[in-house]
Design a protein around this motif. Structure first.
Motif, mmCIF file in Angstrom:
data_model
loop_
_atom_site.group_PDB
_atom_site.id
_atom_site.type_symbol
_atom_site.label_atom_id
_atom_site.label_comp_id
_atom_site.label_asym_id
_atom_site.label_seq_id
_atom_site.Cartn_x
_atom_site.Cartn_y
_atom_site.Cartn_z
ATOM 1 N N THR A 28 30.049 45.671 10.019
ATOM 2 C CA THR A 28 28.859 46.530 9.994
ATOM 3 C C THR A 28 28.306 46.563 8.584
ATOM 4 O O THR A 28 28.867 45.936 7.673
ATOM 5 C CB THR A 28 29.192 47.955 10.486
ATOM 6 N N TRP A 32 22.572 48.740 8.374
ATOM 7 C CA TRP A 32 22.465 48.841 9.844
ATOM 8 C C TRP A 32 22.664 50.289 10.275
ATOM 9 O O TRP A 32 21.891 50.824 11.073
ATOM 10 C CB TRP A 32 23.514 47.941 10.523
ATOM 11 N N ARG A 36 19.719 52.456 12.120
ATOM 12 C CA ARG A 36 19.848 52.782 13.547
ATOM 13 C C ARG A 36 20.203 54.229 13.813
ATOM 14 O O ARG A 36 19.984 54.733 14.909
ATOM 15 C CB ARG A 36 20.946 51.919 14.193
ATOM 16 N N THR A 37 20.814 54.912 12.825
ATOM 17 C CA THR A 37 21.305 56.271 13.116
ATOM 18 C C THR A 37 20.874 57.334 12.103
ATOM 19 O O THR A 37 20.921 58.512 12.410
ATOM 20 C CB THR A 37 22.854 56.308 13.152
ATOM 21 N N GLY A 153 30.508 50.253 17.723
ATOM 22 C CA GLY A 153 29.411 50.917 18.436
ATOM 23 C C GLY A 153 29.576 52.429 18.515
ATOM 24 O O GLY A 153 28.610 53.158 18.755
ATOM 25 N N LEU A 192 29.119 58.044 28.889
ATOM 26 C CA LEU A 192 29.701 58.640 27.684
ATOM 27 C C LEU A 192 30.970 59.347 28.129
ATOM 28 O O LEU A 192 30.913 60.416 28.746
ATOM 29 C CB LEU A 192 28.672 59.618 27.073
ATOM 30 N N MET A 217 31.052 54.599 24.961
ATOM 31 C CA MET A 217 29.652 55.006 25.140
ATOM 32 C C MET A 217 28.738 53.799 25.336
ATOM 33 O O MET A 217 28.838 52.816 24.612
ATOM 34 C CB MET A 217 29.170 55.795 23.914
ATOM 35 N N GLY A 219 25.677 53.192 24.350
ATOM 36 C CA GLY A 219 24.788 53.840 23.377
ATOM 37 C C GLY A 219 23.315 53.759 23.719
ATOM 38 O O GLY A 219 22.599 54.766 23.659
ATOM 39 N N ASN A 220 22.885 52.548 24.063
ATOM 40 C CA ASN A 220 21.460 52.349 24.300
ATOM 41 C C ASN A 220 20.935 53.162 25.479
ATOM 42 O O ASN A 220 19.864 53.755 25.436
ATOM 43 C CB ASN A 220 21.234 50.854 24.527
ATOM 44 N N VAL A 222 22.397 55.894 26.726
ATOM 45 C CA VAL A 222 22.491 57.321 26.354
ATOM 46 C C VAL A 222 21.254 57.707 25.539
ATOM 47 O O VAL A 222 20.635 58.744 25.770
ATOM 48 C CB VAL A 222 23.776 57.605 25.531
ATOM 49 N N HIS A 254 20.300 68.919 18.092
ATOM 50 C CA HIS A 254 21.622 68.290 17.984
ATOM 51 C C HIS A 254 21.531 67.097 17.043
ATOM 52 O O HIS A 254 20.586 66.313 17.108
ATOM 53 C CB HIS A 254 22.079 67.853 19.378
ATOM 54 N N SER A 286 29.395 66.739 17.492
ATOM 55 C CA SER A 286 29.427 67.230 18.872
ATOM 56 C C SER A 286 29.209 68.743 18.968
ATOM 57 O O SER A 286 28.186 69.241 18.522
ATOM 58 C CB SER A 286 30.721 66.788 19.553
ATOM 59 N N PHE A 314 22.133 67.737 23.578
ATOM 60 C CA PHE A 314 22.383 66.785 24.659
ATOM 61 C C PHE A 314 23.756 66.153 24.451
ATOM 62 O O PHE A 314 24.131 65.841 23.326
ATOM 63 C CB PHE A 314 21.313 65.685 24.595
ATOM 64 N N GLY A 316 27.713 64.410 26.476
ATOM 65 C CA GLY A 316 28.457 63.806 27.582
ATOM 66 C C GLY A 316 28.484 64.713 28.802
ATOM 67 O O GLY A 316 28.492 65.935 28.694
#
Ligand code: ACO
Length: 330
Positions: A28, A32, A36-37, A153, A192, A217, A219-220, A222, A254, A286, A314, A316
């Motif tokens: 990674t 990235w 992405r996050t 991931g 998830l 998960m 991810g995409n 979710v 969240h 979480s 939002f 699991g």
């Protein structure tokens, strides 16, 4: 009687795991992960630090700030997906013991990242019915204990920490929890999931060998449901209460992914100055995510008595929830 969020507290472990640290053991890059996050680093609990240890420290701060006697607390709830023990005792019982609360009802709830807002809904009902007067809510997570650090991931997303709040009875509507919407749809449960170490795939050697005890998960998928659901949920709760985005003083979503927060924020026209962002420094914690974010806003002086908070989460299950809360603290 109304239910009022009187105080907030949080605890974050000392150890910081940066994106650069991940570059040393998985394929990674800092670039990235940030792109992405939005996450730059996350906190990781010490080996000998359990979820209840972090929860108790956050709880002590919330109790202190509420200025109440811990003996006046008549209910303790803990939301977590990383309890100290899988079945019993509950993490809420352990937190009660560590804080020194005796004889109060105590139990855990399981609603993944939506846990804290789910608890707000229950606290509101307990107080408005007259059944309880002072409730301690704790969202606490040692998610590092559920993460497969070879799965790029998921492992980069999560962090540890705890947040806590005191919800007390009040006659003043201007410091009340106005409304909470909480929902779920189990048809998405496989997207998830921590499949192992429950009754379906017990903690046996073959299941552990298959790494079923870790978070899995999609991810995409979710991501897409999260953006859609979080947006709709906010639109619904504002409409039900005849409010507009402009009426909200502070939007506290969240903290799972900056792109999700930005997508929801843009659709609903919340300015950045009115939004709380902690995902860069804590990652996804979480059930602790929302109370930790409220706490940071409070400590930064962005949250004053009577301010209208909009919470949106939002997780699991899938579970999701939103809340309109007037801050009742000082
Ligand atoms: N570093 C580099 N590349 C990676 C990494 C990583 N850490 N992780 C995945 N990739 C790769 C994938 O392998 C894939 O490569 P390929 O195209 O060669 O197959 C590529 O990046 C794209 O993967 P996607 O999964 O499509 O990436 P996406 O843009 O969706 O981002 C992420 C992934 C960050 C997980 C995102 O989907 C997400 O945030 N999802 C939602 C998470 C969430 O909100 N969860 C809900 C709450 S959590 C709870 O309740 C506990």
């Amino acid at each position: 009687m109304y239910a009022s969020l009187k105080s907030i507290g949080s605890y974050v472990p000392e150890k910081i795991l940066t994106n650069k640290d991940f570059e040393k053991f998985i394929d990674t890059s800092d670039e990235w992960i940030v792109q992405r996050t939005g996450i730059k680093e996350r906190r990781i609990a010490a080996d000998d630090q359990a979820t209840s240890d972090m929860g108790a420290l956050a709880a002590q701060k919330a109790i202190e700030r509420a200025g109440i006697d811990k003996n006046d607390i008549d209910l303790v709830m803990c939301a977590t997906l990383s309890p100290d023990h899988l079945c019993m005792p509950s993490t809420a019982c352990l937190i009660s013991d560590k804080v020194g609360i005796r004889n109060a009802m105590a139990f855990d709830i399981s609603a993944a990242c939506s846990g804290f807002v789910y608890m707000l809904s229950m606290a509101k009902a307990f107080i408005e019915s007259g059944a309880k007067k002072n409730i301690l809510l704790v969202g606490a997570e040692k998610i590092s204990s559920l993460v497969d650090y070879t799965d790029r991931g998921t492992c980069i997303l999560f962090g540890d920490g705890a947040g806590a709040a005191i919800i007390s009875a009040t006659e003043d509507k201007n410091e009340a929890i106005i409304d909470v919407h909480a929902s779920a749809d189990g048809k998405y449960s496989d997207l998830l999931i921590t499949p192992g170490c429950g009754s379906k795939y017990p903690c046996r050697a073959e299941n552990v060998k298959d790494k079923l005890q870790y978070i899995k998960m999609a991810g995409n998928e979710v991501f897409k449901v999260a953006v859609r659901t979080l947006t709709k949920d906010v639109v619904d709760i504002l409409k039900t209460n005849n409010l507009k985005s402009e009426d909200v003083d502070i939007f506290i979503p969240h903290q799972a992914n900056l792109r999700i927060i930005e997508a929801v924020r843009n659709k609903l026209n919340f300015p950045t100055e009115k939004t709380v962002f902690t995902v860069a420094k804590y990652g996804n914690t979480s059930a602790a995510s929302i109370p930790m974010a409220i706490n940071d806003a409070y400590e930064e002086g962005r949250l004053k008595k009577g301010d209208l908070m909009l919470l949106d989460t939002f997780g699991g299950g899938f579970t999701w929830a939103s809340a309109l809360v007037k801050f009742g603290g000082n």
